[in-house]
Design an enzyme around this catalytic site. Structure first.
Site, PDB file in Angstrom:
ATOM      1  N   HIS A 142       0.829  -1.212   0.000  1.00 55.25           N
ATOM      2  CA  HIS A 142       0.000   0.000   0.000  1.00 55.25           C
ATOM      3  C   HIS A 142       0.859   1.256   0.000  1.00 55.25           C
ATOM      4  O   HIS A 142       0.698   2.147  -0.852  1.00 55.25           O
ATOM      5  CB  HIS A 142      -0.912  -0.030   1.234  1.00 55.25           C
ATOM      6  CG  HIS A 142      -1.848   1.113   1.335  1.00 55.25           C
ATOM      7  ND1 HIS A 142      -3.182   1.022   0.999  1.00 55.25           N
ATOM      8  CD2 HIS A 142      -1.677   2.397   1.753  1.00 55.25           C
ATOM      9  CE1 HIS A 142      -3.778   2.189   1.190  1.00 55.25           C
ATOM     10  NE2 HIS A 142      -2.881   3.045   1.657  1.00 55.25           N
ATOM     11  N   GLU A 143       1.783   1.339   0.947  1.00 52.45           N
ATOM     12  CA  GLU A 143       2.593   2.551   1.081  1.00 52.45           C
ATOM     13  C   GLU A 143       3.634   2.662  -0.027  1.00 52.45           C
ATOM     14  O   GLU A 143       3.928   3.765  -0.503  1.00 52.45           O
ATOM     15  CB  GLU A 143       3.271   2.584   2.458  1.00 52.45           C
ATOM     16  CG  GLU A 143       2.307   2.711   3.624  1.00 52.45           C
ATOM     17  CD  GLU A 143       1.440   3.955   3.526  1.00 52.45           C
ATOM     18  OE1 GLU A 143       1.907   4.992   3.020  1.00 52.45           O
ATOM     19  OE2 GLU A 143       0.272   3.880   3.955  1.00 52.45           O
ATOM     20  N   HIS A 164       1.950   4.201  -3.008  1.00 52.94           N
ATOM     21  CA  HIS A 164       1.801   5.645  -2.828  1.00 52.94           C
ATOM     22  C   HIS A 164       3.079   6.363  -3.264  1.00 52.94           C
ATOM     23  O   HIS A 164       3.051   7.323  -4.032  1.00 52.94           O
ATOM     24  CB  HIS A 164       1.549   5.977  -1.352  1.00 52.94           C
ATOM     25  CG  HIS A 164       0.140   5.805  -0.903  1.00 52.94           C
ATOM     26  ND1 HIS A 164      -0.943   6.173  -1.663  1.00 52.94           N
ATOM     27  CD2 HIS A 164      -0.368   5.339   0.276  1.00 52.94           C
ATOM     28  CE1 HIS A 164      -2.055   5.924  -0.993  1.00 52.94           C
ATOM     29  NE2 HIS A 164      -1.724   5.417   0.179  1.00 52.94           N
TER      30      HIS A 164
END
Length: 228
Positions: A33-34, A37
């Protein structure tokens, strides 16, 4: 007096085992997820995450301990946010929305992969102790990845859903909301602590997992062809 060995043998390790089986997939979900980003921000002109060492698959770099504990205990949580400097993005508001969307979208794609592997590996792994653990890890990872996507799309700062929604607002209002983001964080903590949203989030996550289950079926069908 009961000896240490007897106490050790009599302890119920199922809770600890269950937590471990959630912790490993949770680390994978928050890391992807990160990382996504940061990768999207980098592609759009902001190298802040790269300079901070956050473009990595090392989960330690992305852990927010409290958010990880919530993911393990309640299946909803968060990671340490990747730093993003809007001013460096080529199109700040639109870029920020794309950066925000990258996290939940990556989790849905990860869930698809994990569920597909669950289906594809079900036949060869279903009858062994180690195989059962692997299958449980894949299923738990698929569910947690969907749960992380759902949770982060809540339109409350600093979650990803707010950045997508607010990108449609006038610049002046957008800046004011960002200025008071830390106060929205208090609201978010309250909602998580009181579990007000648990029912809605669980229902939404279950609905998405049901829709994505077709990929597990495709994996299973593919495995059957090789077995046959």
């Amino acid at each position: 007096m009961v000896g240490f060995a007897e106490i050790w043998k009599g302890m119920d390790w199922s809770i600890l085992t269950d937590m471990l089986l959630r912790a490993l997939p949770a680390l994978l979900c928050i890391t992807i997820h990160e990382l996504c980003h940061g990768l999207v921000a980098y592609k759009l002109g902001d190298d802040t995450a790269k300079r901070a060492g956050r473009l990595t698959l090392n989960p330690i770099k992305h852990i927010d301990l409290f958010g990880l504990v919530l993911m393990i205990a309640f299946r909803f949580g968060w990671a340490k946010p990747v730093p993003v400097d809007m001013r460096k993005l080529r199109h700040p508001k639109r870029g920020m929305a794309l950066v925000a969307l990258a996290g939940p979208v990556s989790n849905l794609l990860l869930a698809i992969v994990l569920l597909f592997l669950y289906g594809a590996l079900y036949i060869p792994l279903m009858n062994g102790k180690v195989g059962e653990v692997v299958l449980e890890l894949l299923m738990t990872g698929g569910y947690l990845s969907c749960a992380l996507a759902v949770f982060n799309m809540i339109p409350i700062p600093p979650l990803d859903g707010s950045k997508v929604l607010f990108s449609f607002l006038p610049d002046e209002i957008y800046r004011k909301i960002l200025r008071y983001e830390r106060y929205f964080m208090i609201l978010l903590f309250a909602l998580v602590a009181t579990r007000v949203l648990s029912g809605v989030l669980s229902t939404a996550t279950g609905w998405i997992v049901d829709r994505l289950w077709v990929f597990a079926q495709w994996g299973f069908a593919l495995a059957l062809k090789f077995v046959g």
